[in-house]
Design a protein around this motif. Sequence first.
Motif, PDB file in Angstrom:
ATOM      1  N   LYS A   1      38.434  33.091  40.328  1.00 46.33           N
ATOM      2  CA  LYS A   1      39.030  33.225  41.657  1.00 46.33           C
ATOM      3  C   LYS A   1      40.451  32.671  41.624  1.00 46.33           C
ATOM      4  O   LYS A   1      40.791  31.842  40.774  1.00 46.33           O
ATOM      5  CB  LYS A   1      38.223  32.455  42.717  1.00 46.33           C
ATOM      6  CG  LYS A   1      36.781  32.910  42.865  1.00 46.33           C
ATOM      7  CD  LYS A   1      36.675  34.215  43.620  1.00 46.33           C
ATOM      8  CE  LYS A   1      35.199  34.561  43.862  1.00 46.33           C
ATOM      9  NZ  LYS A   1      35.064  35.852  44.586  1.00 46.33           N
TER      10      LYS A   1
ATOM     11  N   SER B   1      43.673  41.801  41.433  1.00 46.80           N
ATOM     12  CA  SER B   1      42.604  42.147  42.371  1.00 46.80           C
ATOM     13  C   SER B   1      42.432  43.653  42.477  1.00 46.80           C
ATOM     14  O   SER B   1      41.315  44.175  42.506  1.00 46.80           O
ATOM     15  CB  SER B   1      42.916  41.549  43.743  1.00 46.80           C
ATOM     16  OG  SER B   1      41.933  41.899  44.680  1.00 46.80           O
TER      17      SER B   1
ATOM     18  N   ARG C   1      39.389  43.208  39.718  1.00 45.99           N
ATOM     19  CA  ARG C   1      38.471  42.272  40.385  1.00 45.99           C
ATOM     20  C   ARG C   1      38.687  42.287  41.884  1.00 45.99           C
ATOM     21  O   ARG C   1      39.674  41.757  42.394  1.00 45.99           O
ATOM     22  CB  ARG C   1      38.675  40.856  39.848  1.00 45.99           C
ATOM     23  CG  ARG C   1      38.086  40.653  38.480  1.00 45.99           C
ATOM     24  CD  ARG C   1      38.277  39.219  38.056  1.00 45.99           C
ATOM     25  NE  ARG C   1      39.658  38.928  37.732  1.00 45.99           N
ATOM     26  CZ  ARG C   1      40.263  37.767  37.973  1.00 45.99           C
ATOM     27  NH1 ARG C   1      39.625  36.812  38.582  1.00 45.99           N
ATOM     28  NH2 ARG C   1      41.517  37.577  37.617  1.00 45.99           N
ATOM     29  N   LYS C   2      37.751  42.855  42.593  1.00 47.94           N
ATOM     30  CA  LYS C   2      37.821  42.875  44.040  1.00 47.94           C
ATOM     31  C   LYS C   2      37.473  41.491  44.590  1.00 47.94           C
ATOM     32  O   LYS C   2      36.630  40.794  44.050  1.00 47.94           O
ATOM     33  CB  LYS C   2      36.842  43.921  44.585  1.00 47.94           C
ATOM     34  CG  LYS C   2      36.904  44.106  46.083  1.00 47.94           C
ATOM     35  CD  LYS C   2      35.877  45.143  46.519  1.00 47.94           C
ATOM     36  CE  LYS C   2      35.912  45.300  48.035  1.00 47.94           C
ATOM     37  NZ  LYS C   2      34.883  46.257  48.495  1.00 47.94           N
ATOM     38  N   ASP C   3      38.117  41.101  45.660  1.00 49.91           N
ATOM     39  CA  ASP C   3      37.820  39.837  46.369  1.00 49.91           C
ATOM     40  C   ASP C   3      37.997  38.597  45.497  1.00 49.91           C
ATOM     41  O   ASP C   3      37.248  37.632  45.626  1.00 49.91           O
ATOM     42  CB  ASP C   3      36.377  39.854  46.911  1.00 49.91           C
ATOM     43  CG  ASP C   3      36.137  41.005  47.863  1.00 49.91           C
ATOM     44  OD1 ASP C   3      37.105  41.425  48.521  1.00 49.91           O
ATOM     45  OD2 ASP C   3      34.987  41.460  47.958  1.00 49.91           O
ATOM     46  N   CYS C   4      38.968  38.612  44.611  1.00 52.16           N
ATOM     47  CA  CYS C   4      39.179  37.431  43.767  1.00 52.16           C
ATOM     48  C   CYS C   4      40.200  36.469  44.371  1.00 52.16           C
ATOM     49  O   CYS C   4      40.349  35.348  43.909  1.00 52.16           O
ATOM     50  CB  CYS C   4      39.607  37.821  42.362  1.00 52.16           C
ATOM     51  SG  CYS C   4      41.265  38.556  42.275  1.00 52.16           S
TER      52      CYS C   4
END
Length: 803
Positions: A727, A753, A757-760
Amino acid sequence: MAESVAIVPGLSNLNLNIAFENDMQLIADSVEGLNKRLTEEHIIVHNVLENMIAILKNKSSRGKIESREYLENILRRDPRNLNALADIEKLSRTLHRTTEADEYKSRLENILQGQTANDLRTKSICLMEQGYAILNEESANIEHISKNRLSESYRMLLSEHKKGTGRRKDYLQRCVYHNKQALSNLQLAIECKRQSELLTRRITALEKFEQAKGLFDVTIENIIWTFYIGVALNRKYDSIKDLSNEDGRDRFQEKKDVTLKATEIFWKISTNKGTTNQNFIIYQARSYALIGHILIRRKNFFLTSDKNYTFTSDQLFQLFMNNPISAFERAQVMNRSDTFILNRYGRALWNLSEQHRASKDKKDFLHRAQRLLSSSINQSSLNWFGYSTRMSVRKDLGHAYFGYNKSKARTFFELAVNDGYQCFISKGTPRSICQLVEICQFLAKFPDIREYGFKYVKEHQKRYLLNALDYLNFGLQQGGPTNYFLAYHMGTVLYDLDEIKSAVDWMKRAVSLSNTKSNIALKLACRYMIRRYMNEVDEQPNVVYLLKEFVFTMMKGKEKYEKIKDVYTFIFKHEREAFMRVIADIFKIPHILDGPRVKLITECVQTCTLLLTNDIENSDIFLEYIRAVPDLKLMDDIEPQLQEMSLSNSVPVGPVNKHSSEGFVYDFFVSHSHKDADWVLSRLVADLESAFTEDDVVLRGCIADRDFEPGKIIFENIENSLRKSSKIILVITNNFVNSYWCQFETNQALLESMESRKDCIIPLYLEACDIPDKLRHITYADFTNDDDYIFEIMKLKRALLPE
């Protein structure tokens, strides 16, 4: 009125502690205690007492048969008892006795739908019984119990997921994800509960009683219910007082209103001449005891006249006002063996002892209190209130004898610990646990009971501190890590055990949880940080971060507390040489200071200089520091871009984390302005990389000053760190918005993102500022209110858990 009252029959729906207890010994003790109450209480509450026993018996498979027998026994006496009907219907369905369950449900619905006087009376008694159950068995902290269990499940699932393969691994991945979501949502529920207004935090006994009276006033036919309404009002005072201590608001009128209402009820019962029934006389005696107890603690509420409460001008009440003990004496004449009266009489004498400074008078009150409480405990060994109060009495007796008879003082402290242990194994509330811990610390350092630190701990008495640590861990597991007193005492115990880093972390947490009236946590946090610095400065070359942490903590303290000069004086008094060394080292590296911090340190030096009246040499040194201030090269004067690019200040080594998401080295990367580095390192990263409770996890962060690889171009370091981190936390402030490097890191994070990587990304708002357009669509963490810091960090930690 009747139609507006929502009635949900059954004690199993009230979230009582007894419904969630898993310790079989505690269950057995609770059953024994309820059975004893059946011999002491009026017959009108026998049904609800047996129903509570049935709830406890229902915890084990074999006990379900006994549970059913208790409920059937209630229904034989009272076929229309709604709580018993609801609970036996629920139990019958779990035992696959569907036909019987349907019959109970039919009987239940017929009464609930009825509007005759008898139906309304039955529903009113249902609510009264529920109120009594809540009053005598406080609601469980369901959220924290659930959180502990979910956290344990999360760790087990994560472990199994790492061992799994193929489809099993995929299914476990979903389990881990949804368990994590449940933990996050539960944390939101805990926060909502904390922010609720007084008495909406849980269903209260008083609310149940008021609803019951709105349906059908059963207090007219049996005044015993009125007594319990008075007890509930008296309990409400404690809730208001606790909330006032939490938020610092006075609430004088609220406290006065509930006190007068409760006292009026007890007065009417105690002076009622309508019956000579022995069962009723018990409640008259208890009412006198409660009046005496209220007058000792809250006499000021009766000093101003109130036309609505004429009982206050009665001659007998005036006698009680002048001598509250006479109310207890009258209660004892009526009933000498009632544990309720003995406990309150003993506690009242303990309260009076605190009002007497004369040693002889104080000891007389304490010895009388001890005798009464011991008599109460002899009547019933399952007497949490008696043990808790006697622990306080014996602790004060220890202090009373300490000055001239240390052997006797030690004996009383040891007896107090024994009482505290009985509280711990029966009903370990945070308050009783903290008092037990304090006495354990006395014995561990005896006779140096007023000193701080490991050097005063006697090796053969160290076991008391280890026991204290166990008690505190239990308290944190039950009540969560947001109780100020548990955090404070955890810090002091760890300091006495020479676990200074952990002591600092816990005491800083206590500072965050404290109200603005008491700065003792800040005093000790600063003292612990100074000791840690002195322990490490000569062994480790790069401990500048400890100085930054000290100055930052002092700055936050100055913002929170009015009497900050008390803190300077306290530290100087207890850590004079070490404090002077810290001040000297701060002036050697002024780039860790900015304008406000220089003002703080200057004020600190000036305060301490006044304490050096007989030390001309050191006084001159401090005055020289003050004269040197205008020439200091401060953080504000250093070129921001250069500072952003350099790996300047040393920071502690990060933890090795076994829980990181697969494919990542770090759980999080922190992007922040160098001007916000103190907050990021001293609070954010420090808390995310520490575990405060058994269900907590240690995360591993990536921060530029510590984790960027020397020799690499800064652009490459940023890109590599973002890819290695699960994150990305963006600490949004005005400094961040105006920083070139922070904007570069934000753009790279957004690119990462979108690509893989979604929602990182997790924006973290540290202060009110203009939100960058590119971040407006992302849910953020709100750290703008420092009073909510502990709750926000817990919520953020859940969001950072591996999925």
